[in-house]
Design a protein around this motif. Sequence first.
Motif, PDB file in Angstrom:
ATOM      1  N   PRO B 141       4.970   9.050 -39.813  1.00 46.23           N
ATOM      2  CA  PRO B 141       4.639   8.874 -38.398  1.00 46.23           C
ATOM      3  C   PRO B 141       5.629   7.929 -37.735  1.00 46.23           C
ATOM      4  CG  PRO B 141       2.748   8.367 -39.827  1.00 46.23           C
ATOM      5  CD  PRO B 141       3.919   8.564 -40.715  1.00 46.23           C
ATOM      6  N   ASP B 142       5.931   8.205 -36.481  1.00 40.86           N
ATOM      7  CA  ASP B 142       6.824   7.353 -35.719  1.00 40.86           C
ATOM      8  C   ASP B 142       6.020   6.167 -35.178  1.00 40.86           C
ATOM      9  OD1 ASP B 142       8.486   6.152 -33.898  1.00 40.86           O
ATOM     10  OD2 ASP B 142       9.317   8.037 -33.146  1.00 40.86           O
ATOM     11  N   LEU B 181      -0.958  13.652 -29.754  1.00 44.31           N
ATOM     12  CA  LEU B 181       0.267  13.016 -29.242  1.00 44.31           C
ATOM     13  C   LEU B 181       1.182  12.564 -30.374  1.00 44.31           C
ATOM     14  CD1 LEU B 181      -1.082  10.847 -26.273  1.00 44.31           C
ATOM     15  CD2 LEU B 181       0.228  12.980 -26.161  1.00 44.31           C
ATOM     16  N   MET B 182       0.592  12.264 -31.533  1.00 33.06           N
ATOM     17  CA  MET B 182       1.393  11.812 -32.671  1.00 33.06           C
ATOM     18  C   MET B 182       2.367  12.879 -33.149  1.00 33.06           C
ATOM     19  SD  MET B 182       0.666   8.683 -33.318  1.00 33.06           S
ATOM     20  CE  MET B 182       1.382   8.422 -34.939  1.00 33.06           C
ATOM     21  N   GLY B 183       2.117  14.120 -32.778  1.00 35.36           N
ATOM     22  CA  GLY B 183       3.013  15.208 -33.164  1.00 35.36           C
ATOM     23  C   GLY B 183       4.134  15.422 -32.153  1.00 35.36           C
ATOM     24  N   LYS B 184       4.295  14.503 -31.203  1.00 39.24           N
ATOM     25  CA  LYS B 184       5.316  14.591 -30.164  1.00 39.24           C
ATOM     26  C   LYS B 184       5.327  15.944 -29.460  1.00 39.24           C
ATOM     27  CE  LYS B 184       8.726  11.676 -32.591  1.00 39.24           C
ATOM     28  NZ  LYS B 184       8.577  10.415 -31.854  1.00 39.24           N
ATOM     29  N   PRO B 185       4.180  16.342 -28.882  1.00 40.40           N
ATOM     30  CA  PRO B 185       4.157  17.666 -28.254  1.00 40.40           C
ATOM     31  C   PRO B 185       4.900  17.656 -26.920  1.00 40.40           C
ATOM     32  CG  PRO B 185       2.095  16.537 -27.862  1.00 40.40           C
ATOM     33  CD  PRO B 185       2.900  15.633 -28.769  1.00 40.40           C
ATOM     34  N   GLU B 186       5.531  18.784 -26.652  1.00 38.49           N
ATOM     35  CA  GLU B 186       6.147  18.992 -25.351  1.00 38.49           C
ATOM     36  C   GLU B 186       5.069  19.548 -24.419  1.00 38.49           C
ATOM     37  OE1 GLU B 186      10.007  21.516 -23.701  1.00 38.49           O
ATOM     38  OE2 GLU B 186       9.233  21.852 -25.707  1.00 38.49           O
ATOM     39  N   LEU B 187       4.219  20.360 -25.023  1.00 40.20           N
ATOM     40  CA  LEU B 187       3.107  20.968 -24.288  1.00 40.20           C
ATOM     41  C   LEU B 187       1.799  20.625 -24.992  1.00 40.20           C
ATOM     42  CD1 LEU B 187       1.842  23.053 -22.278  1.00 40.20           C
ATOM     43  CD2 LEU B 187       2.322  24.799 -23.996  1.00 40.20           C
ATOM     44  N   LEU B 188       0.863  20.083 -24.226  1.00 39.92           N
ATOM     45  CA  LEU B 188      -0.425  19.720 -24.804  1.00 39.92           C
ATOM     46  C   LEU B 188      -1.487  20.678 -24.278  1.00 39.92           C
ATOM     47  CD1 LEU B 188      -1.544  17.552 -26.674  1.00 39.92           C
ATOM     48  CD2 LEU B 188      -1.930  16.093 -24.693  1.00 39.92           C
ATOM     49  N   LEU B 189      -2.177  21.354 -25.189  1.00 39.93           N
ATOM     50  CA  LEU B 189      -3.278  22.232 -24.819  1.00 39.93           C
ATOM     51  C   LEU B 189      -4.563  21.441 -24.994  1.00 39.93           C
ATOM     52  CD1 LEU B 189      -2.179  25.313 -26.999  1.00 39.93           C
ATOM     53  CD2 LEU B 189      -1.522  24.831 -24.633  1.00 39.93           C
ATOM     54  N   LEU B 190      -5.360  21.352 -23.954  1.00 38.21           N
ATOM     55  CA  LEU B 190      -6.585  20.544 -24.037  1.00 38.21           C
ATOM     56  C   LEU B 190      -7.793  21.425 -23.758  1.00 38.21           C
ATOM     57  CD1 LEU B 190      -4.717  18.048 -21.968  1.00 38.21           C
ATOM     58  CD2 LEU B 190      -6.007  17.128 -23.903  1.00 38.21           C
ATOM     59  N   ASP B 191      -8.703  21.493 -24.719  1.00 45.03           N
ATOM     60  CA  ASP B 191      -9.869  22.360 -24.561  1.00 45.03           C
ATOM     61  C   ASP B 191     -11.109  21.524 -24.230  1.00 45.03           C
ATOM     62  OD1 ASP B 191     -11.665  24.442 -24.540  1.00 45.03           O
ATOM     63  OD2 ASP B 191     -10.855  25.378 -26.368  1.00 45.03           O
ATOM     64  N   GLU B 192     -11.451  21.501 -22.979  1.00 37.07           N
ATOM     65  CA  GLU B 192     -12.628  20.780 -22.483  1.00 37.07           C
ATOM     66  C   GLU B 192     -12.717  19.342 -22.963  1.00 37.07           C
ATOM     67  OE1 GLU B 192     -16.196  22.839 -21.934  1.00 37.07           O
ATOM     68  OE2 GLU B 192     -15.364  24.803 -22.369  1.00 37.07           O
ATOM     69  N   PRO B 193     -11.735  18.531 -22.578  1.00 37.67           N
ATOM     70  CA  PRO B 193     -11.762  17.140 -23.032  1.00 37.67           C
ATOM     71  C   PRO B 193     -12.907  16.321 -22.438  1.00 37.67           C
ATOM     72  CG  PRO B 193      -9.964  17.479 -21.479  1.00 37.67           C
ATOM     73  CD  PRO B 193     -10.518  18.826 -21.797  1.00 37.67           C
ATOM     74  N   SER B 194     -13.540  16.825 -21.389  1.00 40.96           N
ATOM     75  CA  SER B 194     -14.612  16.022 -20.781  1.00 40.96           C
ATOM     76  C   SER B 194     -15.995  16.439 -21.272  1.00 40.96           C
ATOM     77  CB  SER B 194     -14.555  16.158 -19.257  1.00 40.96           C
ATOM     78  OG  SER B 194     -15.058  17.417 -18.866  1.00 40.96           O
ATOM     79  N   MET B 195     -16.035  17.398 -22.163  1.00 40.57           N
ATOM     80  CA  MET B 195     -17.328  17.956 -22.583  1.00 40.57           C
ATOM     81  C   MET B 195     -18.262  16.885 -23.147  1.00 40.57           C
ATOM     82  SD  MET B 195     -17.999  21.276 -24.945  1.00 40.57           S
ATOM     83  CE  MET B 195     -17.274  20.539 -26.379  1.00 40.57           C
ATOM     84  N   GLY B 196     -19.429  16.815 -22.578  1.00 41.77           N
ATOM     85  CA  GLY B 196     -20.477  15.944 -23.106  1.00 41.77           C
ATOM     86  C   GLY B 196     -20.225  14.457 -22.936  1.00 41.77           C
ATOM     87  N   LEU B 197     -19.321  14.077 -22.038  1.00 43.20           N
ATOM     88  CA  LEU B 197     -19.019  12.660 -21.887  1.00 43.20           C
ATOM     89  C   LEU B 197     -19.565  12.124 -20.568  1.00 43.20           C
ATOM     90  CD1 LEU B 197     -15.348  12.576 -23.188  1.00 43.20           C
ATOM     91  CD2 LEU B 197     -17.468  12.326 -24.475  1.00 43.20           C
ATOM     92  N   ALA B 198     -19.873  10.843 -20.578  1.00 40.89           N
ATOM     93  CA  ALA B 198     -20.382  10.190 -19.366  1.00 40.89           C
ATOM     94  C   ALA B 198     -19.285  10.138 -18.307  1.00 40.89           C
ATOM     95  CB  ALA B 198     -20.840   8.777 -19.712  1.00 40.89           C
TER      96      ALA B 198
END
Lengths: 307, 273
Positions: B141-142, B181-198
């Motif tokens: 890891p970097d 992010l640790m994989g140094k992505p150029e493109l980040l795919l995010l699947d419902e990051p707000s699900m079930g959160l306050a």
Amino acid sequence: MTLFDFWDVLVLGVVLGSLYAVIAIGYTLVYGVLQLLNFAHSEVFMTGGFGGVIALTLVVPVASPSLAQSAGYVVLGICTGALLGATVAFFLEKVAYRPLRRRNAPRLVFLITAIGASFFLYNLAGKLFGRNAMPMPRMYENRTVFTIFDTTINITQLLIVGSGVLMLLIVDHVVNRTKLGSGIRAVAQDPEVASLMGVNIDKVVSRTFVLGGLMGGAAGFLFGTTNQVFYTMGFLPGITAFAAAVLGGIGNVRGAMLGGMTLGIVEAFTVDVFGDAWRYVGAFGALVLVLMFRPTGILGERVARTA
Amino acid sequence: MSDRNDHRTTEGAGRVSTEKSTATASDAAGAEAPLLELRDLHVFYGAIEALKGINLSVRTGEVVALLGANGAGKSTTLQTASGMIAPRQGGVLLHGERVDGIASHELVRFGIGHVPEGRRVFARMSVLENLHMGAYRFKRPDPRDLERVFHLFPRLAERRKQVAGTLSGGEQQMLAIGRALMGKPELLLLDEPSMGLAPLIVQQIFDILKEINEQGTTLLLVEQNASRALQLANRGYVLETGEMVMEGPAGELLADPRIRAAYLGEHVEAEHS
Ligand SMILES: Nc1ncnc2c1ncn2[C@@H]1O[C@H](COP(=O)(O)OP(=O)(O)OP(=O)(O)O)[C@@H](O)[C@H]1O
Ligand SMILES: [Mg+2]
């Protein structure tokens, strides 16, 4: 039972337990990554036993070997056993299980395949090496190394426990401290996400079989040092080691070690107290008892896969 | 295997494009091939066609929102983009190169990070081990990436030794994003990051996503929380039972009465079937 008996029996139990622990690693690692009960692992063990004996038979003509020669024989036996075990495990995965994974076969098919592979392998060994036991060539004079609590410890016992513990330490290090180990644990917890992190599942599964095979094969040779090797020798130690893996919490490497040691000691005391006919009653009784109260085994934990 | 009424879906039948020419605020890419392009993608689960020939593109530097009801095929779209599912027909292109058929563990090397639905952290590993798993494709890891993640999510730094399964839902989501992010992505795919959160945590997460984008990572964001997603995004797409029914600049989608009715909970009587 006198106190002196106690220590004698405990030593027997620890020797047996070391073997069970090392074999159990193979069951638990493979279960971890594939949720597969690899019944053919007992044949990996058996092959390792034959490999060690045959290699030694080729090179042990010396009647009274020097210390260096003895050590060389032992190392040769362990390494041949381990390598042959790993080879069988490697091809077992490639030939028997991988095609099933490719086709998303149901769990039951894997199980039947495992049992079939086990039958195939031990019968093949019976055909190739004969149905009679092969004696272990004499690698050293099995004399007493030291005495504690009036209990003598001989070379073979020291060898089994020593190399067993060493192997357990190595596996523990590999699983918890190396990159392969992180891959193995990640695949065990969530293969899909592991592959999103760049883990090549096929490679990890294959190496997991090899790691378990190295251990199982070496254990087969070590088992042979107490006596001899024969084509059905995998059956009872295999079943017991499998039970040890379940007892410790299948999928959990340290659990397998603990379970193996526990069953070895329970078995030794059962035999001492009730006689040889009760040998497996004690160990499997202990298994049933533990599972009644802790269905996931001693160290087994079931953390939800997704939150 | 009988011919399951082959894919040539009636393109355009359900397509109510708000505006085709999508001029974007952060339009730096010009004539270059988009970072990600999904072209006429058909994806099946057995006999069920989950994606019926969708098109989608994400340009470098953008935030693109993908909206849709439950079961519309949003997760399937992301999974196809990251190589978890192979499309039966159509293509996935990264910088104009076909990458469909490449397995997900190899596709990460092309700079795709996928934060899966439901977070899916490695529950029995520590926070730090999870982050290290995110960098699995590298030799090691970097440390700068680790620093960056801990800077974005100070909470993770405090809890680096904690077993991930015992983190709160919000912390797990942070960990899932940090891990990617640790994989140094150029493109980040995010699947419902707000699900079930306050709401407060959701706000935090979206602020951080904005920061991540400003630091140069392109985002493709699947969300139920359409209003928040469109506020962050440059452009948006709307998926409905496997078909792309709308696309356009985020502002226009946000103002569209159909979107407002269907995804922002505003009561207009037009209920599409
Ligand atoms: N593994 C699967 N096997 C069979 N059908 C599936 C599978 N995964 C998804 N589907 C089906 O494909 C369709 C699209 O599913 P998908 O998960 O992509 O929807 P989604 O838009 O992400 O929904 P949600 O908002 O609920 O997450 C659904 O009808 C679903 O039932
Ligand atoms: Mg989904």
